[in-house]
Scaffold this motif. Sequence first.
Motif, PDB file in Angstrom:
ATOM      1  N   ALA A 114     -18.648  -5.294   0.600  1.00  0.00           N
ATOM      2  CA  ALA A 114     -17.705  -4.248   0.136  1.00  0.00           C
ATOM      3  C   ALA A 114     -16.045  -4.805   0.087  1.00  0.00           C
ATOM      4  O   ALA A 114     -15.723  -5.444   0.887  1.00  0.00           O
ATOM      5  CB  ALA A 114     -18.099  -2.970   0.880  1.00  0.00           C
ATOM      6  N   GLU A 115     -15.502  -4.149  -1.025  1.00  0.00           N
ATOM      7  CA  GLU A 115     -14.260  -4.635  -0.829  1.00  0.00           C
ATOM      8  C   GLU A 115     -13.051  -3.715   0.135  1.00  0.00           C
ATOM      9  O   GLU A 115     -13.709  -2.890   0.391  1.00  0.00           O
ATOM     10  CB  GLU A 115     -13.340  -4.146  -2.514  1.00  0.00           C
ATOM     11  N   VAL A 116     -12.094  -4.267   0.413  1.00  0.00           N
ATOM     12  CA  VAL A 116     -11.213  -3.824   1.372  1.00  0.00           C
ATOM     13  C   VAL A 116     -10.317  -2.801   0.873  1.00  0.00           C
ATOM     14  O   VAL A 116      -9.621  -3.236  -0.188  1.00  0.00           O
ATOM     15  CB  VAL A 116     -10.572  -4.958   2.396  1.00  0.00           C
ATOM     16  N   LEU A 117     -10.135  -1.782   1.393  1.00  0.00           N
ATOM     17  CA  LEU A 117      -9.138  -0.968   0.760  1.00  0.00           C
ATOM     18  C   LEU A 117      -8.320  -0.378   2.073  1.00  0.00           C
ATOM     19  O   LEU A 117      -8.871  -0.072   3.208  1.00  0.00           O
ATOM     20  CB  LEU A 117      -9.932   0.383   0.273  1.00  0.00           C
ATOM     21  N   LYS A 118      -7.188  -0.535   2.007  1.00  0.00           N
ATOM     22  CA  LYS A 118      -6.223  -0.330   3.108  1.00  0.00           C
ATOM     23  C   LYS A 118      -5.372   0.976   2.700  1.00  0.00           C
ATOM     24  O   LYS A 118      -4.820   0.948   1.555  1.00  0.00           O
ATOM     25  CB  LYS A 118      -5.227  -1.441   3.370  1.00  0.00           C
ATOM     26  N   ILE A 119      -5.169   1.882   3.515  1.00  0.00           N
ATOM     27  CA  ILE A 119      -4.453   3.166   3.058  1.00  0.00           C
ATOM     28  C   ILE A 119      -3.559   3.448   4.396  1.00  0.00           C
ATOM     29  O   ILE A 119      -3.953   3.509   5.399  1.00  0.00           O
ATOM     30  CB  ILE A 119      -5.352   4.355   3.015  1.00  0.00           C
ATOM     31  N   GLU A 120      -2.224   3.550   4.106  1.00  0.00           N
ATOM     32  CA  GLU A 120      -1.326   4.050   5.208  1.00  0.00           C
ATOM     33  C   GLU A 120      -0.662   5.422   4.711  1.00  0.00           C
ATOM     34  O   GLU A 120      -0.653   5.534   3.665  1.00  0.00           O
ATOM     35  CB  GLU A 120      -0.317   2.984   5.146  1.00  0.00           C
ATOM     36  N   CYS A 121      -0.177   5.871   5.529  1.00  0.00           N
ATOM     37  CA  CYS A 121       0.507   7.225   5.365  1.00  0.00           C
ATOM     38  C   CYS A 121       1.675   7.484   6.119  1.00  0.00           C
ATOM     39  O   CYS A 121       1.725   7.037   7.100  1.00  0.00           O
ATOM     40  CB  CYS A 121      -0.297   8.651   5.601  1.00  0.00           C
ATOM     41  N   ASN A 122       2.750   7.667   5.231  1.00  0.00           N
ATOM     42  CA  ASN A 122       4.133   7.792   6.119  1.00  0.00           C
ATOM     43  C   ASN A 122       4.561   9.181   6.197  1.00  0.00           C
ATOM     44  O   ASN A 122       4.821   9.694   5.199  1.00  0.00           O
ATOM     45  CB  ASN A 122       4.929   7.129   5.409  1.00  0.00           C
ATOM     46  N   ASP A 123       4.202   9.798   7.242  1.00  0.00           N
ATOM     47  CA  ASP A 123       4.280  11.436   7.318  1.00  0.00           C
ATOM     48  C   ASP A 123       5.784  11.617   7.608  1.00  0.00           C
ATOM     49  O   ASP A 123       6.141  12.745   7.750  1.00  0.00           O
ATOM     50  CB  ASP A 123       3.618  11.824   8.500  1.00  0.00           C
ATOM     51  N   VAL A 157      -1.489   2.725  -0.965  1.00  0.00           N
ATOM     52  CA  VAL A 157      -2.854   2.227  -1.133  1.00  0.00           C
ATOM     53  C   VAL A 157      -2.735   0.831  -1.491  1.00  0.00           C
ATOM     54  O   VAL A 157      -1.972   0.415  -2.374  1.00  0.00           O
ATOM     55  CB  VAL A 157      -3.563   3.185  -2.023  1.00  0.00           C
ATOM     56  N   SER A 158      -3.681   0.103  -0.919  1.00  0.00           N
ATOM     57  CA  SER A 158      -3.775  -1.412  -1.379  1.00  0.00           C
ATOM     58  C   SER A 158      -5.339  -1.800  -1.648  1.00  0.00           C
ATOM     59  O   SER A 158      -5.916  -1.348  -0.521  1.00  0.00           O
ATOM     60  CB  SER A 158      -2.854  -2.161  -0.539  1.00  0.00           C
ATOM     61  N   GLY A 159      -5.538  -2.635  -2.459  1.00  0.00           N
ATOM     62  CA  GLY A 159      -7.008  -2.999  -2.514  1.00  0.00           C
ATOM     63  C   GLY A 159      -7.421  -2.582  -3.772  1.00  0.00           C
ATOM     64  O   GLY A 159      -7.037  -2.456  -4.884  1.00  0.00           O
ATOM     65  N   GLU A 160      -9.030  -2.407  -3.564  1.00  0.00           N
ATOM     66  CA  GLU A 160      -9.512  -1.828  -4.916  1.00  0.00           C
ATOM     67  C   GLU A 160     -10.184  -0.483  -4.795  1.00  0.00           C
ATOM     68  O   GLU A 160     -10.635  -0.109  -3.607  1.00  0.00           O
ATOM     69  CB  GLU A 160     -10.743  -2.868  -5.478  1.00  0.00           C
ATOM     70  N   ASP A 185     -15.041   6.880  -1.280  1.00  0.00           N
ATOM     71  CA  ASP A 185     -15.054   7.906  -0.027  1.00  0.00           C
ATOM     72  C   ASP A 185     -13.906   7.608   0.987  1.00  0.00           C
ATOM     73  O   ASP A 185     -13.485   8.802   1.204  1.00  0.00           O
ATOM     74  CB  ASP A 185     -16.682   7.677   0.673  1.00  0.00           C
ATOM     75  N   GLN A 186     -13.513   6.557   1.097  1.00  0.00           N
ATOM     76  CA  GLN A 186     -12.141   6.462   1.989  1.00  0.00           C
ATOM     77  C   GLN A 186     -11.043   6.783   1.289  1.00  0.00           C
ATOM     78  O   GLN A 186     -10.504   7.714   2.098  1.00  0.00           O
ATOM     79  CB  GLN A 186     -12.167   4.675   2.501  1.00  0.00           C
TER      80      GLN A 186
END
Length: 127
Positions: free
Chosen positions: A2-11, A20-23, A30-31
């Motif tokens: 599985a490809e890596v998906l990185k997600i950050e949220c600046n609240d 969001v970065s990756g694919e 789902d992520q």
Amino acid sequence: MAEVLKIECNDTTSPARLIVSGEVDLCTIDQFAVALSDVAARHSRILIDLTEVDFLACVGIDVLYNYTNLMTAVLVRRGSITARALALCDFGALVAVHRADPPRRSVGRSRFGAPSGRPAQPSASPA
């Protein structure tokens, strides 16, 4: 694999910024959907930063469509596959799509002596 998906949220910003970065594809959708849903539950305005997304499948665009009422804008890297996919779907008719220039690569020297990132110029041959 599985490809890596990185997600950050600046609240701390207004609007909230989801980075969001990756694919974004069938392996990571789902992520991506859960992250958008979580941010949408906490914020009334969201800016989606897709400048580091290397691939955005149709399922990712479908998830984005579900949150257009909360989006202030979507950021994409100019000339990227992500920018093209959103343009083909006319996503900009619903939400502002801003194109950012890709980060500049440092120009060092390749092992062949040419500046990296640019092809070596052929030398002139004596006539």
